[in-house]
Scaffold this motif. Structure first.
Motif, PDB file in Angstrom:
ATOM      1  N   MET A 132      38.404-118.216  26.941  1.00  0.00           N
ATOM      2  CA  MET A 132      37.701-116.970  26.894  1.00  0.00           C
ATOM      3  C   MET A 132      38.323-115.935  27.710  1.00  0.00           C
ATOM      4  N   LEU A 133      39.211-115.960  28.789  1.00  0.00           N
ATOM      5  CA  LEU A 133      39.815-115.072  29.335  1.00  0.00           C
ATOM      6  C   LEU A 133      40.818-114.462  28.382  1.00  0.00           C
ATOM      7  N   ALA A 134      41.854-115.578  27.847  1.00  0.00           N
ATOM      8  CA  ALA A 134      42.759-115.011  26.931  1.00  0.00           C
ATOM      9  C   ALA A 134      42.104-114.071  25.598  1.00  0.00           C
ATOM     10  N   GLN A 135      40.813-114.534  25.287  1.00  0.00           N
ATOM     11  CA  GLN A 135      40.422-113.568  24.343  1.00  0.00           C
ATOM     12  C   GLN A 135      39.944-112.350  24.645  1.00  0.00           C
ATOM     13  N   LYS A 136      39.456-112.122  25.953  1.00  0.00           N
ATOM     14  CA  LYS A 136      39.374-110.852  26.472  1.00  0.00           C
ATOM     15  C   LYS A 136      40.560-110.219  26.775  1.00  0.00           C
ATOM     16  N   ILE A 137      41.631-110.616  26.947  1.00  0.00           N
ATOM     17  CA  ILE A 137      42.946-109.964  27.084  1.00  0.00           C
ATOM     18  C   ILE A 137      42.977-109.293  25.617  1.00  0.00           C
ATOM     19  N   ILE A 138      43.079-110.150  24.660  1.00  0.00           N
ATOM     20  CA  ILE A 138      43.212-109.566  23.394  1.00  0.00           C
ATOM     21  C   ILE A 138      42.298-108.505  22.646  1.00  0.00           C
ATOM     22  N   ASP A 139      40.952-108.849  22.988  1.00  0.00           N
ATOM     23  CA  ASP A 139      40.219-107.967  22.549  1.00  0.00           C
ATOM     24  C   ASP A 139      39.538-106.626  23.590  1.00  0.00           C
ATOM     25  N   GLY A 140      40.217-106.732  24.653  1.00  0.00           N
ATOM     26  CA  GLY A 140      39.829-105.681  25.734  1.00  0.00           C
ATOM     27  C   GLY A 140      38.243-105.574  26.065  1.00  0.00           C
ATOM     28  N   GLY A 141      37.750-104.643  26.707  1.00  0.00           N
ATOM     29  CA  GLY A 141      36.171-104.771  26.854  1.00  0.00           C
ATOM     30  C   GLY A 141      36.137-103.881  28.282  1.00  0.00           C
ATOM     31  N   SER A 142      34.897-104.088  28.739  1.00  0.00           N
ATOM     32  CA  SER A 142      34.398-103.497  30.104  1.00  0.00           C
ATOM     33  C   SER A 142      33.124-103.945  30.545  1.00  0.00           C
ATOM     34  N   TRP A 198      34.177-105.951  35.589  1.00  0.00           N
ATOM     35  CA  TRP A 198      34.937-105.634  36.773  1.00  0.00           C
ATOM     36  C   TRP A 198      34.534-104.043  37.115  1.00  0.00           C
ATOM     37  N   GLY A 199      33.539-103.344  36.478  1.00  0.00           N
ATOM     38  CA  GLY A 199      33.394-102.152  36.639  1.00  0.00           C
ATOM     39  C   GLY A 199      33.418-101.464  35.356  1.00  0.00           C
ATOM     40  N   THR A 200      33.561-100.006  35.497  1.00  0.00           N
ATOM     41  CA  THR A 200      33.277 -99.248  34.364  1.00  0.00           C
ATOM     42  C   THR A 200      34.593 -98.869  33.485  1.00  0.00           C
ATOM     43  N   VAL A 201      35.714 -99.117  34.046  1.00  0.00           N
ATOM     44  CA  VAL A 201      36.941 -98.820  33.615  1.00  0.00           C
ATOM     45  C   VAL A 201      37.306 -99.729  32.518  1.00  0.00           C
ATOM     46  N   PRO A 202      37.460 -99.567  31.103  1.00  0.00           N
ATOM     47  CA  PRO A 202      37.703-100.587  30.126  1.00  0.00           C
ATOM     48  C   PRO A 202      39.039-101.014  30.271  1.00  0.00           C
ATOM     49  N   MET A 203      39.151-102.454  29.954  1.00  0.00           N
ATOM     50  CA  MET A 203      40.707-102.990  29.661  1.00  0.00           C
ATOM     51  C   MET A 203      41.028-102.746  28.330  1.00  0.00           C
ATOM     52  N   THR A 204      42.169-102.149  28.205  1.00  0.00           N
ATOM     53  CA  THR A 204      42.672-101.728  26.857  1.00  0.00           C
ATOM     54  C   THR A 204      42.862-103.267  26.010  1.00  0.00           C
ATOM     55  N   ALA A 205      42.453-103.005  24.891  1.00  0.00           N
ATOM     56  CA  ALA A 205      42.522-104.450  23.761  1.00  0.00           C
ATOM     57  C   ALA A 205      44.186-104.503  23.457  1.00  0.00           C
ATOM     58  N   HIS A 206      44.912-105.749  23.367  1.00  0.00           N
ATOM     59  CA  HIS A 206      45.888-106.123  23.068  1.00  0.00           C
ATOM     60  C   HIS A 206      46.021-107.048  21.907  1.00  0.00           C
ATOM     61  N   PRO A 207      45.470-106.368  20.640  1.00  0.00           N
ATOM     62  CA  PRO A 207      45.416-107.127  19.619  1.00  0.00           C
ATOM     63  C   PRO A 207      46.740-107.732  18.696  1.00  0.00           C
ATOM     64  N   THR A 208      47.941-107.262  19.403  1.00  0.00           N
ATOM     65  CA  THR A 208      49.169-107.816  18.793  1.00  0.00           C
ATOM     66  C   THR A 208      49.604-108.996  19.634  1.00  0.00           C
ATOM     67  N   LEU A 209      48.918-109.096  20.593  1.00  0.00           N
ATOM     68  CA  LEU A 209      49.503-110.281  21.703  1.00  0.00           C
ATOM     69  C   LEU A 209      49.125-111.664  21.093  1.00  0.00           C
TER      70      LEU A 209
END
Length: 135
Positions: A93-103, A106-117
């Motif tokens: 689940m967390l690996a997919q969140k790293i790839i997809d990004g989201g918000s 952990w607050g309002t600041v979105p995490m950047t997606a990493h689609p090439t990872l």
């Protein structure tokens, strides 16, 4: 010939002086070690998941927003490790969140997606982060 030996001696002394600097700093791309986790009885830095994950984190842009501990744009790795369980479902689940990004988690600041990872690299990074939780 005398000039040759003087020059060679100077180069050798310079090499010895530069190579013996034990107070040199680590490169900025290397995340700081989690000092509270490096006791002799619990040295997680010997864990292959720690070593592989640390290398991947250093190679990517993770340290732009995250730290091992303390405040930053995103949650610290210790906060993440203490929030989630270290099991296969969570790792996926967390690996997919790293790839997809989201918000929103952990607050309002979105995490950047990493689609090439690669998914296996993202999982390895998660395994590293989850090792940093309190024992």
């Amino acid at each position: 010939m005398k000039k040759y030996w003087v020059a060679l001696s100077a180069v050798c002394l310079l090499a010895v002086a530069c190579g013996s600097n034990s107070n040199s700093e680590k490169p900025e791309t290397t995340p700081p070690a989690a000092e509270s986790h490096e006791s002799a009885a619990n040295d997680i830095s010997k864990d292959p998941n720690y070593q592989k994950g640390l290398k991947l984190v250093a190679q990517n842009d993770c340290l732009t927003c995250h730290k091992v501990s303390g405040q930053s744009t995103g949650p610290s790795y210790e906060e993440v490790a203490n929030k989630y369980t270290n099991d296969e479902t969570t790792i996926n689940m967390l690996a997919q969140k790293i790839i997809d990004g989201g918000s929103g988690h952990w607050g309002t600041v979105p995490m950047t997606a990493h689609p090439t990872l690669k998914p296996e690299d993202a999982k390895q990074m998660v395994k590293y982060v989850l090792l940093l939780g309190k024992k």
